[in-house]
Design an enzyme around this catalytic site. Structure first.
Site, short mmCIF file in Angstrom:
data_model
loop_
_atom_site.label_atom_id
_atom_site.label_comp_id
_atom_site.label_asym_id
_atom_site.label_seq_id
_atom_site.Cartn_x
_atom_site.Cartn_y
_atom_site.Cartn_z
N HIS A 1 37.49 41.48 28.68
CA HIS A 1 37.63 42.52 27.67
C HIS A 1 38.86 43.39 27.83
O HIS A 1 39.01 44.39 27.11
CB HIS A 1 36.41 43.44 27.66
CG HIS A 1 35.17 42.78 27.18
ND1 HIS A 1 34.76 42.81 25.86
CD2 HIS A 1 34.26 42.05 27.84
CE1 HIS A 1 33.64 42.14 25.74
NE2 HIS A 1 33.30 41.65 26.93
N LYS B 1 37.40 56.93 19.37
CA LYS B 1 37.35 55.92 20.43
C LYS B 1 37.55 56.64 21.75
O LYS B 1 37.90 57.82 21.76
CB LYS B 1 38.43 54.87 20.24
CG LYS B 1 39.82 55.45 19.95
CD LYS B 1 40.85 54.37 19.65
CE LYS B 1 40.80 53.84 18.24
NZ LYS B 1 40.62 52.41 18.13
N ARG B 2 37.32 55.93 22.87
CA ARG B 2 37.57 56.56 24.16
C ARG B 2 39.00 57.13 24.17
O ARG B 2 39.89 56.59 23.53
CB ARG B 2 37.43 55.54 25.30
CG ARG B 2 36.03 55.12 25.59
CD ARG B 2 35.97 54.05 26.66
NE ARG B 2 36.61 52.83 26.24
CZ ARG B 2 37.54 52.17 26.94
NH1 ARG B 2 37.95 52.62 28.11
NH2 ARG B 2 38.07 51.04 26.49
N LYS C 1 45.65 53.94 23.86
CA LYS C 1 45.14 54.05 22.49
C LYS C 1 45.97 55.05 21.66
O LYS C 1 45.84 55.12 20.45
CB LYS C 1 43.67 54.46 22.51
CG LYS C 1 42.76 53.37 23.13
CD LYS C 1 41.32 53.82 23.16
CE LYS C 1 40.39 52.87 23.91
NZ LYS C 1 40.00 51.69 23.12
N THR D 1 36.70 47.44 17.94
CA THR D 1 35.59 47.10 17.05
C THR D 1 35.37 48.23 16.05
O THR D 1 34.81 48.02 14.98
CB THR D 1 34.29 46.86 17.84
OG1 THR D 1 34.17 47.89 18.83
CG2 THR D 1 34.31 45.50 18.52
N LYS E 1 34.29 48.49 11.88
CA LYS E 1 33.29 49.40 11.28
C LYS E 1 33.92 50.18 10.13
O LYS E 1 33.29 50.40 9.08
CB LYS E 1 32.72 50.34 12.35
CG LYS E 1 31.96 49.59 13.44
CD LYS E 1 31.75 50.41 14.71
CE LYS E 1 31.36 49.46 15.85
NZ LYS E 1 31.43 50.09 17.18
C1 NBG Z 1 36.94 46.95 25.50
C2 NBG Z 1 38.32 46.83 24.84
C3 NBG Z 1 38.20 46.83 23.34
C4 NBG Z 1 37.18 45.79 22.91
C5 NBG Z 1 35.88 46.00 23.63
C6 NBG Z 1 34.85 44.96 23.30
C7 NBG Z 1 36.51 47.46 27.84
C8 NBG Z 1 36.77 47.08 29.27
N1 NBG Z 1 37.13 46.74 26.91
O1 NBG Z 1 39.45 46.55 22.77
O2 NBG Z 1 39.14 47.88 25.27
O3 NBG Z 1 36.97 45.86 21.53
O4 NBG Z 1 36.08 45.95 25.02
O5 NBG Z 1 35.35 43.69 23.50
O6 NBG Z 1 35.75 48.37 27.58
#
Ligand code: NBG
Length: 804
Positions: free
Chosen positions: A357, A545-546, A551, A653, A657
């Site tokens: 991921h 988002k985080r 980002k 993701t 949404k």
């Molecule tokens: C996150 C990515 C995102 C991705 C999501 C689900 C982690 C380690 N990775 O870009 O930063 O959409 O995983 O795949 O949280």
């Protein structure tokens, strides 16, 4: 399908539950209690089907998958489960008779603190889709007592409070004490000769932690399937504690008890200390071992010989956190089932599949060998042997080339490399968007790709359209159903039928009304619950988002500041009013991300205090972004901010949404944005900035100087003046200039500003805008997690649906 037969039946059951659970009459119930009653009623309602599902799986000996993930970011379950049972209307109407409004009941449910970011939410979408598609698939994780943290913003700064989400219990779970298993930590492990020239392992003087499962039913959408999410809680064992006490060592006994209980206490303990890292490793082994032991026990009871384990069972590891499933399965097959190394290895690699991921190096897990060895001596012996055999193969192919071994070693530099372990021990390795899967092959995991090209594949992420469209945006759902019927609900790719309506003025008008309505709902909520006033006639531009430097929330806020400066210099400037909304948590130890929150709040205040700007601009940082808040924000968005440095965001993701809710993507060519852009084209998305290959090239060959940009671009210089507001911001300025702007914020600034102008230009043309919005909704079907899960089932798990 499970239902309450009539409103009458619902009401009778409700009254009884109120009596049994709270000894109250309906009139005396609080909203929280009403929530708890309905949740309990739903659980009762699905019990038979839950049992039935399990029976059929066992009886038919169907192939099943277990999805191991350190997080499952579930969000609230009441609305989802009512929708899955098709009982929302009946429940709403029955409650109305009792004088309650279902909409006021939903917010009583706390968001479960079982996850934090995209990876965890993906896991939640995926188990939802597995049940909807009637696939035999289950989740496995930890029952954290505390979530990440409850985020407060005080004086513009993030403050972390404990997230005690379990305070009032979790009515969806069922404790299964009789299914507890023991997990071993510490002690000594060594091999001694066994019968017939074999070696057997002795593991002694270990501590035992009891893993107790709590099962949460995962309901399929209006079908009979009920799968299981199994969450493990850590408990001490009396035997182990008394064992220590027998030697009179109180200190050790209490230390053991405390440490055992710590394991399932917090999601992501701070890993900047040794103790924190140790606890994380314990968590990872704890849930993997508990999950696998219970799978094996169940398997042997219903399916038979461990030799055929891989024929029936698929194990999926969501990122590297559960990668210890590889040595753990080896351990069980060899030490407990008596299989040879070769048989155990074949079964293990056939069973396990791994999803990566992230390519951020700091997120690729590594554990110090001494710590690993001390905590998991038996598992270490196995990892050591996996590594030895693997490097032997490498040596054979590349004799004398130490660098080849170094690139792919599992044990190297006194560390256990979890990604290497995951790759070597899996039959499938996938990234989460096309671009990301390519980068894994040509970059991050390149040496492995040359070894096992056949193992690498892509599975572009998806999100459940049931939660993110049907549940969150009933107004839009109704409009879509009115326009193209209901087929898309079961087959989201059929949303494509909506596309031609982008040219239909009457449809666009209704779509505009829905969006306006959703913006007003958000504005009202923010006003009532958070004391924030926003203009529902402005462009809602949202980045949720985080908080992370890659980002680039920083890029967003620098642009806002740039607009602000333009406005105060030229108050007559003709711009469409805009509301910039941010939300997201910064990891407690991530200084720069926390300062970015402060910067956002500083700009927000500057604007609020200046009449010339405040008429046109508004910045809001929303405290404690979570799934529930997301469900209010996505439907209200005009613009979806997806502005990561190209190559860094594995998929994203949130972008999907937003798309389901008709927002226009303003993004870089990164992660799944690339595929969104491929679906809708330049005409219906706004793309800017460096491309992934350009970014990679700069990293590899140099040639970027942020000072050069600073010196040559007056807008950039002016934008950075905001950092003079507070000495704290010096750290950000330093990252941008003295540390040469790792994430190319300044490099992309100009093209981002132009892209923002383009957004405004398009927004002024309402027809064009809502045509784009329609095209986005129509093409969002591709990003349903039903599509993703179908691909996993077909290509990785070899799983077929099972009618219940
Ligand atoms: C996150 C990515 C995102 C991705 C999501 C689900 C982690 C380690 N990775 O870009 O930063 O959409 O995983 O795949 O949280």
């Amino acid at each position: 399908m499970r239902t309450w037969k009539s409103k009458k039946e619902f009401k009778e059951l409700f009254v009884k539950k109120a009596e049994v659970l709270f000894e109250k009459s309906v009139k005396e119930l609080s909203h929280k209690e009403v929530y708890q009653i309905i949740a309990t009623m739903i659980k009762d309602l699905v019990t038979d089907e839950w049992i039935q599902t399990e029976k059929i799986y066992n009886h038919k000996r169907v192939r099943q998958v277990y999805y191991f993930s350190i997080e499952f970011l579930l969000g609230r379950l009441l609305n989802t489960n009512l929708l899955n049972c098709d009982m929302e209307n009946l429940c709403r109407s029955a409650l109305q008779d009792f004088g309650f409004d279902l909409e006021e009941i939903f917010p009583e449910e706390p968001d479960p603190g079982l996850g934090n970011g995209g990876l965890g939410r993906l896991a939640a979408c995926y188990i939802d889709s597995m049940a909807a598609l009637q696939l035999p698939g289950h989740g496995c994780s930890i029952r954290y007592q505390y979530g990440l943290f409850d985020q407060r913003i005080i004086d513009g700064q993030q403050v972390e409070l404990p997230d005690a989400w379990l305070r009032n219990g979790f009515p969806w779970e069922t404790k299964k004490s009789d299914k507890a298993v023991d997990v071993r930590f510490g002690g000594h492990a060594y091999m001694r000769p066994g019968k017939g020239g074999t070696l057997v392992c002795v593991h002694e003087h270990y501590n035992t932690v009891r893993a107790v499962p709590y099962d949460v039913p995962v309901l399929g959408y209006q079908n009979h399937t009920v799968n299981t999410l199994r969450l493990w809680k850590a408990e001490y064992t009396r035997e182990n504690m008394y064992g220590q006490l027998r030697y009179g060592d109180y200190r050790k006994a209490l230390q053991y008890k405390d440490q055992a209980q710590q394991i399932s206490r917090f999601l992501y303990p701070n890993d900047s200390t040794y103790e924190g890292r140790k606890l994380r490793l314990m968590q990872e082994y704890f849930f993997v071992s508990a999950g696998l032991q219970s799978i094996m026990r169940h398997y042997k009871k219903h399916y038979g010989s461990p030799k055929l384990f891989d024929r029936y069972i698929a194990l999926h590891i969501n990122d590297t956190h559960p990668a210890l499933i590889i040595p753990e399965l080896m351990r069980i097959l060899m030490d407990e089932e008596g299989l040879s190394w070769e048989d155990a290895w074949r079964i293990t690699t056939n069973s396990v599949a791994y999803t990566n991921h992230t390519i951020l190096p700091e997120a690729l897990e590594r554990w110090s060998i001494p710590m690993f060895q001390e905590l998991l001596p038996r598992i270490f012996l196995i990892v050591d042997e996996i590594n030895r055999r693997w490097l032997e193969a490498v040596q054979q192919r590349f004799p004398g080339q130490e660098d080849k071994a170094r690139e792919v070693a599992i044990l190297w530099n006194n560390q256990v490399h979890m990604a290497s372990l995951a790759v070597v021990g899996s039959h499938s390795i996938n990234g989460v968007a096309k671009l990301h899967s390519e980068i894994l092959k040509i970059n991050t995991l390149k040496p492995f790709y040359t070894w096992f090209p056949e193992r690498f594949n892509n599975k572009t992420n998806g999100v459940t359209h049931r939660r993110w469209l049907i549940e969150s945006n009933p107004q839009l759902t109704e409009l879509i159903c009115d326009t193209i019927g209901k087929d898309w609900i079961h087959a989201p790719e059929k949303l494509l039928a909506l596309e031609p309506f982008g040219n239909d003025a009457a449809f666009r008008e209704r779509l505009a009304e829905v969006k306006q309505k959703r913006k007003e709902i958000l504005a009202e909520y923010l006003h009532k619950e958070r004391n924030i006033t926003i203009n529902p006639h402005s462009i809602f531009d949202i980045q949720i988002k985080r908080m992370h430097m890659y980002k680039r929330q920083l890029l967003n806020i620098l642009h806002v500041y740039h607009l602000y400066r333009q406005l105060i210099e030229n108050p007559g400037m003709d711009i469409v009013p805009r509301t910039f909304i941010f939300g997201g948590k910064a990891a407690a130890s991530y200084g720069e991300a926390k300062i970015t929150i402060q910067l956002i709040n500083t700009v927000a205040r500057l604007i609020d205090q200046d009449y010339r700007a405040a008429r046109k601009l508004k910045v809001v940082f929303l405290e404690n972004y979570n799934v529930s808040l997301g469900q209010k924000l996505f439907p209200a968005a005009d613009v979806s901010e997806q502005i990561s440095t190209a190559s860094k965001e594995a998929s994203g993701t949130g972008n999907m949404k937003f798309m389901f809710n008709g927002a226009i993507t303003l993004g870089t060519m990164d992660g799944a944005n690339v595929e969104i852009h491929q679906e809708v084209g330049d005409e219906h998305s706004v793309i800017f900035g460096l491309r992934a290959d350009e970014v990679q090239q700069y990293y590899q060959q140099g040639g970027y100087s942020s000072w050069d940009i600073y010196n040559s671009d007056a807008d950039v210089r002016r934008a950075l003046e905001v950092m003079e507001e507070n000495p704290m911001f010096g750290q950000l300025r330093e990252a941008l200039l003295d540390r040469n702007d790792e994430f190319f914020v300044l490099k992309d600034f100009k093209s981002y500003c132009a892209a923002q102008q383009e957004i405004e230009r398009r927004y002024r043309d309402a027809d064009g805008w809502f045509r784009s919005s329609t095209v986005n909704i129509a093409h969002a079907g591709h990003f349903s997690s039903d599509r993703s899960i179908q691909e996993y089932a077909d290509d990785i798990w070899y799983l077929s649906p099972v009618k219940i």
